[in-house]
Motif scaffolding. Structure first.
Motif, PDB file in Angstrom:
ATOM      1  N   PRO A 108       0.779  -1.380  -0.102  1.00 27.70           N
ATOM      2  CA  PRO A 108      -0.218  -0.307   0.178  1.00 27.70           C
ATOM      3  C   PRO A 108       1.175   1.445  -0.136  1.00 27.70           C
ATOM      4  CG  PRO A 108      -1.501  -1.466   1.368  1.00 27.70           C
ATOM      5  CD  PRO A 108       0.017  -2.267   1.274  1.00 27.70           C
ATOM      6  N   LEU A 109       1.656   1.648   1.016  1.00 22.76           N
ATOM      7  CA  LEU A 109       2.530   2.464   0.692  1.00 22.76           C
ATOM      8  C   LEU A 109       3.676   2.922  -0.180  1.00 22.76           C
ATOM      9  CD1 LEU A 109       3.026   4.859   2.802  1.00 22.76           C
ATOM     10  CD2 LEU A 109       5.393   3.373   3.534  1.00 22.76           C
ATOM     11  N   GLU A 110       4.341   2.109  -0.767  1.00 21.27           N
ATOM     12  CA  GLU A 110       4.869   2.228  -2.343  1.00 21.27           C
ATOM     13  C   GLU A 110       3.855   2.589  -3.429  1.00 21.27           C
ATOM     14  OE1 GLU A 110       7.692   1.569  -5.085  1.00 21.27           O
ATOM     15  OE2 GLU A 110       7.889   1.526  -3.371  1.00 21.27           O
ATOM     16  N   SER A 111       2.787   1.692  -3.592  1.00 23.54           N
ATOM     17  CA  SER A 111       1.984   2.011  -4.523  1.00 23.54           C
ATOM     18  C   SER A 111       1.016   3.476  -4.735  1.00 23.54           C
ATOM     19  CB  SER A 111       0.414   1.094  -4.528  1.00 23.54           C
ATOM     20  OG  SER A 111       0.635  -0.308  -4.860  1.00 23.54           O
ATOM     21  N   ALA A 112       0.169   3.670  -3.531  1.00 27.20           N
ATOM     22  CA  ALA A 112       0.324   5.328  -2.697  1.00 27.20           C
ATOM     23  C   ALA A 112       1.242   6.192  -2.872  1.00 27.20           C
ATOM     24  CB  ALA A 112      -0.562   4.823  -1.661  1.00 27.20           C
ATOM     25  N   ALA A 113       2.675   6.179  -2.490  1.00 19.87           N
ATOM     26  CA  ALA A 113       3.517   7.073  -2.715  1.00 19.87           C
ATOM     27  C   ALA A 113       3.429   7.970  -4.685  1.00 19.87           C
ATOM     28  CB  ALA A 113       4.777   6.727  -2.189  1.00 19.87           C
ATOM     29  N   VAL A 130      -8.268  -0.596  -5.520  1.00 19.81           N
ATOM     30  CA  VAL A 130      -6.726  -0.606  -5.412  1.00 19.81           C
ATOM     31  C   VAL A 130      -6.260  -0.768  -4.356  1.00 19.81           C
ATOM     32  CG1 VAL A 130      -6.339   1.100  -7.265  1.00 19.81           C
ATOM     33  CG2 VAL A 130      -7.055   1.743  -4.783  1.00 19.81           C
ATOM     34  N   GLY A 131      -5.251  -1.624  -4.270  1.00 21.01           N
ATOM     35  CA  GLY A 131      -4.635  -1.746  -2.527  1.00 21.01           C
ATOM     36  C   GLY A 131      -4.545  -1.231  -1.671  1.00 21.01           C
ATOM     37  N   ASP A 137      -5.516   6.670   3.940  1.00 29.41           N
ATOM     38  CA  ASP A 137      -5.940   5.999   4.307  1.00 29.41           C
ATOM     39  C   ASP A 137      -4.716   5.218   5.069  1.00 29.41           C
ATOM     40  OD1 ASP A 137      -8.585   5.779   4.927  1.00 29.41           O
ATOM     41  OD2 ASP A 137      -9.093   4.584   3.267  1.00 29.41           O
ATOM     42  N   VAL A 138      -3.714   5.529   3.932  1.00 27.93           N
ATOM     43  CA  VAL A 138      -2.186   5.083   4.096  1.00 27.93           C
ATOM     44  C   VAL A 138      -1.742   6.120   4.739  1.00 27.93           C
ATOM     45  CG1 VAL A 138       0.108   4.273   2.595  1.00 27.93           C
ATOM     46  CG2 VAL A 138      -2.352   3.411   1.523  1.00 27.93           C
ATOM     47  N   MET A 139      -1.511   7.497   4.850  1.00 26.82           N
ATOM     48  CA  MET A 139      -0.868   8.229   5.593  1.00 26.82           C
ATOM     49  C   MET A 139      -1.071   7.642   7.292  1.00 26.82           C
ATOM     50  SD  MET A 139       1.348   9.129   3.594  1.00 26.82           S
ATOM     51  CE  MET A 139       1.995   7.968   2.583  1.00 26.82           C
ATOM     52  N   ASN A 140      -2.663   7.907   7.863  1.00 30.95           N
ATOM     53  CA  ASN A 140      -3.462   7.875   8.297  1.00 30.95           C
ATOM     54  C   ASN A 140      -2.729   6.323   9.813  1.00 30.95           C
ATOM     55  OD1 ASN A 140      -4.251  10.439   8.505  1.00 30.95           O
ATOM     56  ND2 ASN A 140      -6.088   9.531   7.773  1.00 30.95           N
TER      57      ASN A 140
END
Length: 214
Positions: A108-113, A130-131, A137-140
């Motif tokens: 999730p972090l890699e994909s979102a960033a 999307v994963g 949501d990922v940042m929080n």
């Protein structure tokens, strides 16, 4: 039977995710050979494609074993050198947290960033596809995790702190990850670690060397 620890070959480029893998190698404090590859040429040459068909770095060869993907390299090295205490004991709550945040960061972090950097974040109505769900949501979720203490699993620094910390350090630097106080409090101390400093000096020197040859 374990392969001898002196048979490590590291394939990288100083301006790549290989910087994180080098940091991990330096944390392990073991000798390794470095093979520098260039984008679009040696990275896509048959010799290297036989190692990583993706034609991307980093990769690690250990005897006959080949590991690609930064998270996998970090996990592999942590298990290869248990005396460095870079992975919690198997079957413990700390090990569960170690896997959880290692894969959260790789997924999730890699994909979102990356999606944010490319201005390709999924619209709210497509978030379920999307994963990472949503960038917020990922940042929080990550903020909540790193706010629990100085380390993500257990009472000392492990490979997951290195991997997540690297994402935060470089993500905040380049603007793909929000510069939140909790992220800075968590990652800042890792930049003072001797292995981080050594790895950065090695790769920074290689960047300058390549500019000199340009």
């Amino acid at each position: 039977m374990n392969i001898s620890a002196d048979a490590l070959t590291f394939y990288t480029h100083p301006m790549s995710r290989g910087r994180t893998a080098r940091w991990m190698l330096e944390e392990c404090g073991v000798p390794y050979d470095t093979v520098l590859l260039e984008y679009g040429t040696t990275m896509k040459a048959p010799d290297y494609l036989a190692i990583n068909p993706m034609g991307k770095v980093p990769a690690l060869r250990h005897g006959q074993a080949v590991v690609t993907e930064v998270a996998a390299i970090c996990a592999y090295l942590a298990d290869l050198f248990p005396d460095k205490s870079l992975a919690p004991a198997v079957g413990t709550p700390a090990r569960a947290a170690y896997y959880r945040w290692l894969f959260f960061c790789a997924g999730p972090l890699e994909s979102a960033a990356t999606a944010k950097a490319l201005n390709l974040l999924a619209p709210a109505e497509r978030a379920a596809m999307v994963g990472y769900g949503s960038y917020a949501d990922v940042m929080n979720t990550l903020e909540q995790a790193v706010s629990q203490g100085p380390y993500l699993c257990g009472d000392h620094f492990t490979a997951v702190d290195l991997y997540v910390g690297a994402h935060l350090i470089w993500g905040m630097q380049f603007g793909t990850i929000e510069r939140r106080p909790a992220f800075e409090r968590y990652a800042q101390p890792f930049m003072q670690r001797p292995a981080f400093v050594r790895a950065a000096q090695i790769d920074d020197a290689l960047v300058q060397q390549s500019k000199g040859h340009g």
